[in-house]
Design a protein around this motif. Sequence first.
Motif, short mmCIF file in Angstrom:
data_model
loop_
_atom_site.label_atom_id
_atom_site.label_comp_id
_atom_site.label_asym_id
_atom_site.label_seq_id
_atom_site.Cartn_x
_atom_site.Cartn_y
_atom_site.Cartn_z
N ASP A 62 26.82 21.30 56.95
CA ASP A 62 25.77 20.94 56.43
C ASP A 62 26.46 19.79 56.02
OD1 ASP A 62 26.14 21.22 53.48
OD2 ASP A 62 24.64 22.56 53.83
N ALA A 63 25.14 18.44 55.71
CA ALA A 63 25.24 17.11 55.21
C ALA A 63 25.73 17.35 53.74
CB ALA A 63 24.45 16.58 54.89
N GLU A 64 25.75 18.10 52.79
CA GLU A 64 26.55 17.73 51.97
C GLU A 64 28.20 19.17 51.55
OE1 GLU A 64 23.64 19.29 49.58
OE2 GLU A 64 22.12 17.95 49.71
N GLN A 65 27.72 20.08 51.94
CA GLN A 65 29.67 21.23 52.05
C GLN A 65 30.13 21.41 53.65
OE1 GLN A 65 27.66 23.42 49.88
NE2 GLN A 65 26.61 23.95 50.62
N CYS A 66 31.15 22.41 53.52
CA CYS A 66 31.70 22.55 54.72
C CYS A 66 31.77 24.33 53.90
CB CYS A 66 32.47 21.51 55.57
SG CYS A 66 33.31 22.54 57.01
N LEU A 67 31.95 24.84 53.99
CA LEU A 67 32.59 26.53 54.31
C LEU A 67 32.91 27.21 54.02
CD1 LEU A 67 29.03 26.64 51.09
CD2 LEU A 67 31.63 25.87 50.70
N GLU A 68 33.87 27.89 53.84
CA GLU A 68 34.65 28.68 54.87
C GLU A 68 34.51 30.08 54.02
OE1 GLU A 68 38.75 28.45 56.04
OE2 GLU A 68 38.24 25.83 56.46
N GLY A 69 34.27 31.32 54.95
CA GLY A 69 33.82 32.38 53.92
C GLY A 69 33.47 33.76 55.65
N THR A 70 33.89 34.85 54.74
CA THR A 70 33.43 35.76 55.00
C THR A 70 31.73 36.57 55.63
OG1 THR A 70 33.41 37.90 53.22
CG2 THR A 70 35.56 36.59 54.91
N TRP A 71 31.06 37.26 56.21
CA TRP A 71 29.60 37.96 56.28
C TRP A 71 30.55 39.79 56.04
CZ3 TRP A 71 28.10 41.42 60.05
CH2 TRP A 71 29.19 41.79 60.92
N ARG A 72 28.96 40.62 55.90
CA ARG A 72 29.60 41.79 55.60
C ARG A 72 28.27 42.29 54.92
NH1 ARG A 72 27.71 42.00 50.34
NH2 ARG A 72 28.42 40.56 48.83
N ILE A 78 22.69 41.15 56.05
CA ILE A 78 23.75 40.37 56.45
C ILE A 78 24.06 39.36 55.23
CG2 ILE A 78 25.36 39.24 57.81
CD1 ILE A 78 24.76 41.90 58.94
N CYS A 79 24.81 40.00 54.88
CA CYS A 79 25.15 38.57 53.39
C CYS A 79 26.74 38.09 53.84
CB CYS A 79 25.58 39.95 52.26
SG CYS A 79 23.97 40.81 51.80
N PHE A 80 26.52 36.53 53.24
CA PHE A 80 28.08 35.80 53.21
C PHE A 80 28.31 35.49 52.24
CE2 PHE A 80 25.31 35.45 57.21
CZ PHE A 80 26.36 35.30 58.32
N ASP A 81 29.68 35.67 51.87
CA ASP A 81 30.16 35.19 50.71
C ASP A 81 31.25 34.32 51.08
OD1 ASP A 81 29.42 37.16 48.83
OD2 ASP A 81 30.51 39.00 50.35
N TYR A 82 31.00 32.64 50.52
CA TYR A 82 31.17 31.41 51.32
C TYR A 82 32.90 31.43 49.87
CZ TYR A 82 28.37 31.08 54.45
OH TYR A 82 27.61 31.10 55.13
N GLN A 83 33.80 30.42 49.99
CA GLN A 83 35.04 30.54 49.07
C GLN A 83 34.39 29.83 48.41
OE1 GLN A 83 38.05 29.12 51.57
NE2 GLN A 83 38.66 31.66 52.41
N GLY A 84 34.50 29.10 47.12
CA GLY A 84 33.44 29.43 45.65
C GLY A 84 32.22 28.66 45.27
N ASP A 85 31.77 29.30 45.68
CA ASP A 85 30.31 29.72 46.09
C ASP A 85 30.11 31.64 45.92
OD1 ASP A 85 27.16 29.99 45.53
OD2 ASP A 85 27.73 29.24 47.63
N PRO A 86 30.40 31.00 44.35
CA PRO A 86 30.17 32.90 43.36
C PRO A 86 28.71 33.45 44.15
CG PRO A 86 29.20 31.97 41.71
CD PRO A 86 29.67 30.65 42.68
N THR A 87 27.46 32.87 44.55
CA THR A 87 26.16 33.35 45.04
C THR A 87 26.87 33.89 47.16
OG1 THR A 87 25.06 31.56 43.88
CG2 THR A 87 23.59 33.20 45.47
N PRO A 88 26.50 35.67 46.88
CA PRO A 88 26.46 35.52 48.67
C PRO A 88 24.62 35.26 49.06
CG PRO A 88 25.44 37.74 46.25
CD PRO A 88 25.63 36.31 45.64
N TYR A 89 25.15 35.14 49.95
CA TYR A 89 23.81 34.86 50.80
C TYR A 89 23.16 35.87 51.84
CZ TYR A 89 23.78 29.95 49.03
OH TYR A 89 24.26 29.22 47.46
N CYS A 90 22.11 36.15 51.37
CA CYS A 90 21.93 37.60 52.33
C CYS A 90 20.54 37.49 53.11
CB CYS A 90 21.15 38.92 51.16
SG CYS A 90 23.24 38.96 50.43
N TRP A 91 20.29 37.62 54.37
CA TRP A 91 19.65 37.89 55.28
C TRP A 91 19.26 39.00 56.09
CZ3 TRP A 91 17.62 32.61 55.66
CH2 TRP A 91 18.65 31.65 55.30
N THR A 92 17.88 38.98 56.63
CA THR A 92 18.00 39.96 57.78
C THR A 92 17.78 39.15 59.10
OG1 THR A 92 15.56 39.93 57.43
CG2 THR A 92 16.71 41.55 56.32
#
Length: 130
Positions: A62-72, A78-92
């Motif tokens: 996005d305009a502020e960051q570029c993050l590589e991660g995984t989803w599970r 579906i939860c996303f874990d991005y490198q450098g961000d301790p918070t998982p982001y979970c969505w349906t």
Amino acid sequence: MMLRFALAFAVLPSAVMAQADPPLSASDFEAFVQGRTFDTHDQTGRYGVETFLPGRRAIWRDAEQCLEGTWRPQGDQICFDYQGDPTPYCWTYHDRGDWLMAWLDGDRGTDPILLYPADEVVTCEGYFGV
């Protein structure tokens, strides 16, 4: 695009819509997104783009960051874990034909995001942000 966003909301009560519109399973989500890129929109417009790679990997920009991660998968989310961000982001995620609608933490009482297919491929190489 705003008309498309407005039409995405059914007139059905959210409880009825939730029963008639189950979230995608992890395997269905993977089949839908793998190898593709999606523009992500909220009620204000496009705010990011994400490429889904093999091995349940993803790159978000996005305009502020570029993050590589995984989803599970986690339950029906579906939860996303991005490198450098301790918070998982979970969505349906919910199939809308050629695009997806998603709710953070599966909470249909909040505004959803909409994911539309995009032509670009996201990388973080050379990314400087804004």
